[in-house]
Design an enzyme around this catalytic site. Structure first.
Site, PDB file in Angstrom:
ATOM      1  CG  HIS A  57      15.074   5.103 -10.378  1.00  0.00           C
ATOM      2  ND1 HIS A  57      14.721   6.020  -9.430  1.00  0.00           N
ATOM      3  CD2 HIS A  57      13.965   4.898 -11.123  1.00  0.00           C
ATOM      4  CE1 HIS A  57      13.458   6.381  -9.593  1.00  0.00           C
ATOM      5  NE2 HIS A  57      12.971   5.695 -10.604  1.00  0.00           N
ATOM      6  CB  SER A  67      10.924   5.560 -13.024  1.00  0.00           C
ATOM      7  OG  SER A  67      10.637   5.329 -11.657  1.00  0.00           O
TER       8      SER A  67
END
Length: 322
Positions: free
Chosen positions: A293, A50
């Protein structure tokens, strides 16, 4: 085949618990100081998890939808900067991927991603791979550390906890060995196997292992409610990420591949930094990105780091590949 969430999606907590405790590169991809050199001759394949895919950064592209790839992630930016045509670029990264998902199909919440390595062939001339975080369970590690941080902060309010405690570190090392270090060591061999497979499939390709950007600051005291961690655990998790990146660098060197350091240029731009400079979002993102993230700024910074490496290899000649 397994269904998994990505690194940051694994750290999602209930809002009630979360709210209370919950050299430096410039941002533009084209701003690198190095002079452009000819791009690799032939296709570019991006592999990874990711942190490569860029979940929740608009807009989504590619199939399956469950991989949650952004068309503004670092592979897309690198391909655009190198002037590659659409047919010369394949991004097969997928949120939740481990090293095992590079050689086998990966089930997601919305579709199945074919084995990522199936995109690599003898005609491939550039490969980037960002993998390893899910192998060591970094997302679930952060989740557990945040829960420990909630309990720590509750105890602190009633004067029942030392200011330098690291409850998550204590749990991970309670058996006399560091459980996270053990997982990093075990992942090293799997990364080596992946790089060997890439080399067999694409012997003429330049191959780069892309490290993870800085997630947490150097001082635990500099990370407040954004992450909900005990100060000692901020330091512990930072050290574990550094160890993970060191392992990736060593695996790349041993395989004759390049290593792209995204940690140094993102230092000071972690999830606890101010919203207008950080590359990684905290548990409650302020910008479009998955929790813990890279945001769009972070993906641009990672793209810069990759481009510097590719262009430097183009000037001096890569030890493996053209």
């Amino acid at each position: 085949m397994r269904t998994r969430t990505s690194l940051g999606l694994a750290v999602t907590l209930s809002c009630a618990a979360l709210v209370t405790v919950v050299g430096v590169a410039r941002d533009g991809v084209g701003d690198t100081a190095t002079s452009p050199t000819p791009p690799p001759r032939g296709p570019y394949v991006a592999l990874g998890d990711s942190y490569t895919a860029g979940p929740k950064i608009p807009g989504r592209h590619g199939k399956p939808a469950g991989c949650d790839r952004s068309d503004r992630n670092y592979p897309a930016l690198v391909a655009a900067e190198l002037g590659l045509e659409r047919a010369e670029f394949r991004d097969v990264s997928c949120s939740g991927a481990t090293t095992g998902d590079l050689s086998a199909a990966q089930d997601t919440d919305d579709g199945t991603n074919p084995a990522q390595l199936s995109a690599v062939s003898a005609s491939t001339r550039l490969v980037t791979v960002g993998i390893g975080g899910n192998d060591i369970g970094f997302g679930s590690l952060i989740t557990g550390c945040v829960k420990a941080g909630v309990r720590y902060q509750l105890k602190s309010r009633i004067g029942d906890s030392a200011p330098d405690r690291a409850p998550c570190r204590e749990r991970q090392t309670s058996g006399g060995t560091d459980a996270v270090e053990t997982k990093i060591e075990a992942t090293s061999g799997r990364v080596a196997d992946v790089l060997g497979d890439i080399r067999r499939r694409a012997p003429e390709a330049r191959v780069y292992v892309v490290g993870y950007p800085t997630i947490l600051p150097a001082r635990g005291a500099d990370c407040g409610p954004e992450m909900g961690l005990a100060p000692g655990d901020v330091t512990y998790l930072r050290q574990k990420e550094q160890q993970l990146n060191t392992m990736l660098r060593e695996a790349a060197t041993d395989a004759g591949a390049g290593y792209v350091d995204t940690y140094a240029p993102s230092d000071g731009r972690d999830a606890c930094a101010k919203a207008d400079v950080r590359w990684v979002e905290p548990l409650i993102p302020a910008a479009p990105a998955a929790p813990v993230h890279p945001n769009e700024r972070g993906e641009r910074g990672m793209a810069q780091a990759v481009l510097r490496a590719v262009r430097a290899a183009g000037r001096r000649g890569s030890p493996r590949g053209p």
